[in-house]
Design a protein around this motif. Sequence first.
Motif, mmCIF file in Angstrom:
data_model
loop_
_atom_site.group_PDB
_atom_site.id
_atom_site.type_symbol
_atom_site.label_atom_id
_atom_site.label_comp_id
_atom_site.label_asym_id
_atom_site.label_seq_id
_atom_site.Cartn_x
_atom_site.Cartn_y
_atom_site.Cartn_z
ATOM 1 N N GLY A 60 0.783 -1.227 0.000
ATOM 2 C CA GLY A 60 0.000 0.000 0.000
ATOM 3 C C GLY A 60 0.814 1.277 0.000
ATOM 4 N N LEU A 61 2.132 1.168 0.093
ATOM 5 C CA LEU A 61 3.011 2.348 0.099
ATOM 6 C C LEU A 61 4.169 2.104 -0.870
ATOM 7 C CD1 LEU A 61 3.384 3.424 3.850
ATOM 8 C CD2 LEU A 61 2.294 4.733 2.016
ATOM 9 N N PRO B 69 8.769 22.536 1.955
ATOM 10 C CA PRO B 69 7.600 21.662 1.911
ATOM 11 C C PRO B 69 7.986 20.188 1.954
ATOM 12 C CG PRO B 69 8.084 22.508 -0.276
ATOM 13 C CD PRO B 69 9.047 23.184 0.667
ATOM 14 N N MET B 70 7.059 19.387 2.452
ATOM 15 C CA MET B 70 7.269 17.934 2.531
ATOM 16 C C MET B 70 5.913 17.249 2.383
ATOM 17 S SD MET B 70 7.852 17.233 6.608
ATOM 18 C CE MET B 70 6.687 17.768 7.853
ATOM 19 N N HIS B 71 5.920 15.911 2.483
ATOM 20 C CA HIS B 71 4.676 15.124 2.461
ATOM 21 C C HIS B 71 3.958 15.276 1.120
ATOM 22 C CE1 HIS B 71 0.931 13.332 4.104
ATOM 23 N NE2 HIS B 71 1.725 12.831 5.040
ATOM 24 N N TYR B 72 4.722 15.154 0.043
ATOM 25 C CA TYR B 72 4.154 15.172 -1.300
ATOM 26 C C TYR B 72 5.140 14.472 -2.227
ATOM 27 C CZ TYR B 72 7.530 18.772 -2.694
ATOM 28 O OH TYR B 72 8.697 19.438 -2.980
ATOM 29 N N GLY B 73 4.638 13.913 -3.320
ATOM 30 C CA GLY B 73 5.500 13.418 -4.388
ATOM 31 C C GLY B 73 6.046 12.017 -4.235
ATOM 32 N N THR B 74 6.123 11.498 -3.007
ATOM 33 C CA THR B 74 6.777 10.202 -2.785
ATOM 34 C C THR B 74 5.792 9.044 -2.816
ATOM 35 O OG1 THR B 74 8.494 11.260 -1.455
ATOM 36 C CG2 THR B 74 8.248 8.877 -1.216
ATOM 37 N N PHE B 75 4.658 9.180 -2.152
ATOM 38 C CA PHE B 75 3.642 8.134 -2.090
ATOM 39 C C PHE B 75 2.322 8.646 -2.657
ATOM 40 C CE2 PHE B 75 6.322 7.230 1.751
ATOM 41 C CZ PHE B 75 6.919 6.066 1.256
ATOM 42 N N ASP B 76 1.544 7.740 -3.231
ATOM 43 C CA ASP B 76 0.205 8.071 -3.731
ATOM 44 C C ASP B 76 -0.787 7.773 -2.614
ATOM 45 O OD1 ASP B 76 -2.149 8.477 -5.035
ATOM 46 O OD2 ASP B 76 -1.872 6.878 -6.519
ATOM 47 N N ARG C 2 2.112 4.491 9.211
ATOM 48 C CA ARG C 2 3.075 3.696 8.452
ATOM 49 C C ARG C 2 3.822 4.489 7.383
ATOM 50 N NH1 ARG C 2 2.239 -1.787 9.624
ATOM 51 N NH2 ARG C 2 0.336 -2.133 10.844
ATOM 52 N N ASP C 3 3.290 5.618 6.952
ATOM 53 C CA ASP C 3 4.024 6.443 5.994
ATOM 54 C C ASP C 3 5.009 7.384 6.689
ATOM 55 O OD1 ASP C 3 1.690 7.830 6.929
ATOM 56 O OD2 ASP C 3 1.999 9.349 5.384
ATOM 57 N N HIS C 4 5.130 7.256 8.015
ATOM 58 C CA HIS C 4 6.107 8.020 8.792
ATOM 59 C C HIS C 4 6.993 7.126 9.650
ATOM 60 C CE1 HIS C 4 4.473 12.178 8.154
ATOM 61 N NE2 HIS C 4 3.482 11.432 7.703
ATOM 62 N N LEU C 5 6.542 5.927 9.907
ATOM 63 C CA LEU C 5 7.278 4.991 10.776
ATOM 64 C C LEU C 5 7.179 3.607 10.153
ATOM 65 C CD1 LEU C 5 8.739 4.061 13.300
ATOM 66 C CD2 LEU C 5 6.573 4.162 14.540
ATOM 67 N N ALA D 255 -1.582 15.219 0.225
ATOM 68 C CA ALA D 255 -2.568 14.245 0.715
ATOM 69 C C ALA D 255 -3.741 14.947 1.392
ATOM 70 C CB ALA D 255 -1.919 13.222 1.651
ATOM 71 N N TYR D 256 -4.483 15.765 0.597
ATOM 72 C CA TYR D 256 -5.565 16.582 1.151
ATOM 73 C C TYR D 256 -6.904 16.394 0.447
ATOM 74 C CZ TYR D 256 -3.652 19.427 -2.666
ATOM 75 O OH TYR D 256 -3.165 19.856 -3.865
#
Length: 338
Positions: A109-110, A290-297, A136-139, A259-260
């Motif tokens: 899923g990631l 900025p962060m939390h974009y581009g890496t995971f869908d 799980r997308d942070h740890l 992720a919004y």
Amino acid sequence: MASAPRFVSNPHLPIIKPNYPGNRMIGREYCNGEELYEPGFGTVLKWQLSKNPQKEAKKADTWVPTVVDCTAFLQGREDGLVWLGHASFVLRVSGKTLLFDPVLFSSLGLRRRHALPCAVEQLTGLDYLLLSHGHRDHLDEKSVKLLARQNPQLRALGPLGMAGLLRGMAQELPVQEAGWWQQFDLGLDAPFELFYLPASHWHRRGLTDLNTVLWGSFLLRLPDGRTLYFAGDTSMAPHFEAIEKQFGPLDIVLMPIGAYKPAYMMQMSHVNPHEAAKAVNQLRAGHVVPMHYGTFDLSDEPASEPLQQLRHVAQGGMLRGELHAPAVGEVLRWQEWV
């Protein structure tokens, strides 16, 4: 009968906010500030069964962040900040190396949309592992195990409840927990102060652990007063103004922007780019990464939209401070900014 609320903190660490009683808990669950927030599976089901109005635009958007090799930085001793993708950063400051929210591999899923900017074997010499929360997308368990094995000196710093979560991943990894508005104990010779601060979010990794681990953000302060703030995962909430009131204008802010969408699913978990800009302005930030974009869908918006919208806000003069949107692996000499 509902459990009476109680207030908890780490009794061995100082609370820096006057009259703050500790984090509110009801039963086994940490509250999101004063309220108990429990995301429902019904909302997830609605999302899965609904059509994304941007489906074709998202499919056509193949943008991914540029990746540059950061091996030389990892092998050196210079201070700097490197984005590894999503919310993972390596920060070297005053001879200490910190790694934020490590997710180094793809998992169920990631799937990573881009490569790491280094071989995982290069992530050595780390002093502190900073874990904002347990999603799980942070740890990532595989990442934590590898980092603990490659860095026998590594110490984990995170929220209340984190030690129990890490026990099953890397039992040998020392963990220091903090509640909101607490200062970590890094020892008398530490070259900076580190604080655990609020975020507006929640926790779940399985079916029975809803909100049993706290979530939050980090602020690092150097002896000369310069600050670097890592916002973690958060929705828009009053804590940004409270942090600015406690610490004054912040020098560097690492702020999530992706992720919004759809809003009914994400608005209590994440900020959108316009909310991120508002939060940055409330923090009176001098510089923004900025962060939390581009890496995971993770959501419905096209991959390039978060950064495009934030740049549009900045170009319109509505973003306080200077925007830095690095390539993955690009070394930011952040101490030259402030």
